[in-house]
Design a protein around this motif. Structure first.
Motif, short mmCIF file in Angstrom:
data_model
loop_
_atom_site.label_atom_id
_atom_site.label_comp_id
_atom_site.label_asym_id
_atom_site.label_seq_id
_atom_site.Cartn_x
_atom_site.Cartn_y
_atom_site.Cartn_z
N UNK A 244 0.64 -1.40 -0.52
CA UNK A 244 -0.04 -0.20 -0.16
C UNK A 244 1.27 1.03 -0.25
N UNK A 245 0.74 2.23 -0.88
CA UNK A 245 1.56 3.79 -0.54
C UNK A 245 0.35 4.27 -0.41
N UNK A 246 1.35 5.21 0.66
CA UNK A 246 0.91 7.13 0.22
C UNK A 246 1.48 7.99 0.41
N UNK A 247 0.80 9.45 0.21
CA UNK A 247 2.05 10.26 -0.10
C UNK A 247 1.87 11.20 1.07
N UNK A 248 2.96 11.34 1.72
CA UNK A 248 3.30 12.36 2.61
C UNK A 248 3.22 13.60 1.91
N UNK A 249 2.59 14.62 3.34
CA UNK A 249 2.08 15.87 3.15
C UNK A 249 2.59 17.32 3.91
N UNK A 250 3.85 15.98 5.46
CA UNK A 250 4.75 16.80 6.24
C UNK A 250 5.70 15.80 6.97
N UNK A 251 6.41 16.62 7.32
CA UNK A 251 7.48 16.31 8.06
C UNK A 251 6.66 15.91 9.62
N UNK B 174 11.49 13.88 8.19
CA UNK B 174 11.97 14.78 8.68
C UNK B 174 12.35 15.31 7.72
N UNK B 175 12.76 16.81 7.75
CA UNK B 175 11.61 17.93 6.49
C UNK B 175 13.51 17.20 6.29
N UNK B 176 14.32 17.49 4.94
CA UNK B 176 15.67 17.89 4.28
C UNK B 176 16.75 18.86 4.36
N UNK B 177 17.66 18.98 4.63
CA UNK B 177 18.35 19.19 5.21
C UNK B 177 19.12 20.40 3.86
N UNK B 178 19.57 21.66 4.25
CA UNK B 178 20.68 22.16 3.64
C UNK B 178 19.94 22.31 1.99
N UNK B 179 18.85 22.61 1.86
CA UNK B 179 18.04 22.70 0.68
C UNK B 179 18.23 23.93 0.31
N UNK B 180 18.34 24.16 -0.68
CA UNK B 180 17.78 25.77 -1.73
C UNK B 180 16.49 26.42 -1.60
N UNK B 181 16.21 27.89 -1.01
CA UNK B 181 15.12 27.57 -0.89
C UNK B 181 14.86 28.17 -2.24
N UNK B 182 13.03 28.57 -2.44
CA UNK B 182 12.55 28.89 -3.53
C UNK B 182 11.96 29.95 -2.80
N UNK B 183 11.58 31.14 -3.78
CA UNK B 183 11.09 32.40 -3.54
C UNK B 183 9.50 32.65 -3.31
N UNK B 184 8.79 32.87 -2.13
CA UNK B 184 7.30 33.17 -2.68
C UNK B 184 6.38 33.75 -2.70
N UNK B 185 5.22 33.55 -3.00
CA UNK B 185 5.33 35.16 -2.92
C UNK B 185 5.64 36.14 -4.15
N UNK B 186 4.68 37.03 -4.88
CA UNK B 186 5.13 37.75 -6.47
C UNK B 186 5.25 39.32 -5.48
N UNK B 187 4.59 39.93 -4.47
CA UNK B 187 4.36 40.99 -2.83
C UNK B 187 5.68 41.07 -3.02
N UNK B 188 6.68 42.08 -3.25
CA UNK B 188 7.46 42.96 -3.20
C UNK B 188 7.52 44.06 -1.75
N UNK C 188 9.93 36.90 0.87
CA UNK C 188 10.28 35.77 1.46
C UNK C 188 10.76 34.36 0.73
N UNK C 189 10.69 33.52 1.64
CA UNK C 189 11.81 31.99 1.39
C UNK C 189 11.01 31.23 1.99
N UNK C 190 10.39 29.91 1.02
CA UNK C 190 10.06 28.66 0.81
C UNK C 190 10.81 27.85 1.19
N UNK C 191 10.73 26.37 2.43
CA UNK C 191 11.63 24.85 1.80
C UNK C 191 10.23 24.06 2.34
N UNK C 192 10.51 23.38 1.66
CA UNK C 192 9.98 21.97 1.54
C UNK C 192 9.20 20.97 2.98
#
Length: 457
Positions: free
Chosen positions: A150-157, A181-195, A451-455
């Motif tokens: 059986x398989x499932x998709x985790x959505x959070x740590x 656990x959340x992945x370590x030393x990950x590169x962020x992505x910019x979140x949002x379009x606001x300045x 803003x910086x986003x991390x998985x």
């Protein structure tokens, strides 16, 4: 027998993991029970396909076409059941393996089924697998072509609990746990379009994300995909310019915003309509703000080296702490987070530590978590893992400072660094929420322009 095990998975609803009842076909060609689809609908009748996540607006599930192929397969399986081997016995069966494959990313549950005589059983009659995520919600679990996977998709740590049963009886080693656990030393992505010109703190409520943009003197409001949907400034009598810093939100949607210039806390709705203001004659430099389990208001005062507690109506109640290095004292505290059991975690910045206090009513000091670096933002997840934004001294001048997001276990043991050390300028507050795809993320404010986003998995 072999054909039975190929057919049987096709007769089980991916939502409730048992035989289809009135199978209905969505336009994306995925099939589910009529009642299961109805339970997935929101108040307007819309739904997301549980398999491919395709979005549908208001839809009448009862008018969807029937899946006659599945109905025929159900008849074929029913006619084959009598010729099957002995049913599985819960006491003799077990969860053989639970593993997480980051590449997919999916988690797999493997069962080892045996009958009452200890003989391995091939079919899944009466078998049910249920997965509970760290926040206590049921996770959709899909059977694979392999008879016992059986398989499932985790959505959070965090820690997932996997329950497996046969005819209502749990397997001998059920439940099993899987911690992600959340992945370590990950590169962020910019979140949002606001300045931004000074994003200092952030909070999420009901699909909306609120950011204190200090130097633009406003609160920026975005949806989960990062699109700005509005902003507002607070303008009241007997106040100077709006200077928002910390923010938190009650379960009823009231925003609590600390204002450094005006030395007070504003309480407003999600449109910025002020309901209450307090603290002007008490607070010096209010930073972080949070609500206790009893709905009291905790305000961190950076320049007064303490925490102030207010009643929910704004009346002053107590002061905690003073300037110093002893336990229960502070040297420029920044933020406060509340754990699942109500304890307070305070970022004691210049003492380079976190301090934990019992929030059950005694308000006593519990422990110190030495960090060794300047500590700013602090937030906890569903399992009370602690995330902090900190400044690492890597040289003799501020030009050599490195900024990083670090993670600690609930017991204070260091887990690792989530962010890279060269991508954050001046991280402040953080929040854990979901993005537009439903994936859990950590958003970190930065007082430059992003803003910086991390998985979180």
């Amino acid at each position: 027998m072999a054909s039975f095990h190929i057919i049987q998975p096709l007769t089980e609803c991916p939502i409730h993991m048992e035989s289809f009842e009135r199978p209905k076909v969505l336009p994306c060609q995925h099939t589910f029970c009529e009642d299961c689809l109805k339970r997935c609908q929101d108040s307007s009748g819309g739904l997301l396909c549980p398999t491919c996540r395709r979005e549908y607006s208001a839809i009448d599930v009862s008018k969807l076409p029937n899946d006659y192929t599945r109905l025929a397969l159900l008849e074929a399986v029913d006619s084959s059941v009598d010729s099957m081997d002995s049913p599985a016995d819960a006491a003799q069966s077990k969860i053989k393996d639970v593993r997480y494959e980051k590449q997919e990313p999916r988690a797999t549950v493997v069962l080892k089924l045996r009958d009452s005589d200890g003989k391995e059983v091939l079919d899944r009659r009466g078998v049910n697998v249920k997965v509970i995520n760290p926040s206590g919600d049921l996770v959709q679990c899909q059977v694979t072509n392999a008879s016992h996977e059986y398989k499932f998709l985790p959505s959070m740590s965090g820690t997932y609990k996997i329950y497996a049963s046969v005819n209502g009886m749990y397997l001998s080693n059920s439940p099993k746990e899987l911690t992600i656990f959340p992945p370590l030393r990950q590169s962020s992505s910019v979140f949002g379009e606001a300045k931004y010109k000074g994003a200092h703190d952030i909070a999420a409520f009901n699909g909306e994300i609120f950011v204190t943009d200090r130097y633009n003197r406003c609160i920026v409001v975005m949806n989960r995909s990062g699109e700005q949907i509005r902003s507002f400034e607070i303008k009241e009598s007997n106040m100077g310019h709006f200077d928002p810093f910390g923010i938190t939100i009650s379960i009823t949607g009231l925003l609590y915003i600390t204002d450094m210039y005006n030395h007070e806390v504003f309480v407003c709705d999600t449109r910025g309509r002020v309901r209450q203001r307090f603290g002007k004659d008490i607070l010096k430099k209010p930073n972080g703000v949070s609500l206790t389990k009893n709905n009291e208001i905790l305000v961190v005062d950076y320049d007064d080296y303490c925490l102030y507690m207010f009643e929910n109506d704004g009346r002053f109640k107590r002061k905690f702490g003073s300037r110093g290095k002893d336990y229960g004292q502070f040297n420029h505290p920044w933020f406060v987070a509340i754990t699942g059991n109500g304890d307070w975690i305070v970022s004691d910045c210049n003492n380079r530590r976190l301090q934990v206090f019992d929030g059950s009513g005694t308000f006593r000091f519990l422990r110190s978590i030495p960090v060794g670096y300047l500590v700013r933002g602090v937030v906890v997840d569903h399992e009370d893992k602690i995330y902090i934004s900190s400044v690492i001294d890597s040289g003799w001048t501020k030009m050599n400072y490195k900024h990083v997001v670090m993670v600690y276990h609930a017991n204070g043991k260091f887990y690792g660094e989530i962010s890279l050390r060269d991508e954050l300028l001046r991280p402040r507050g953080m929040c854990i929420t979901e993005d537009d795809s439903g994936e859990h993320i950590l958003i970190v404010t930065d007082d430059s322009n992003a803003l910086h986003k991390y998985k979180m998995i």
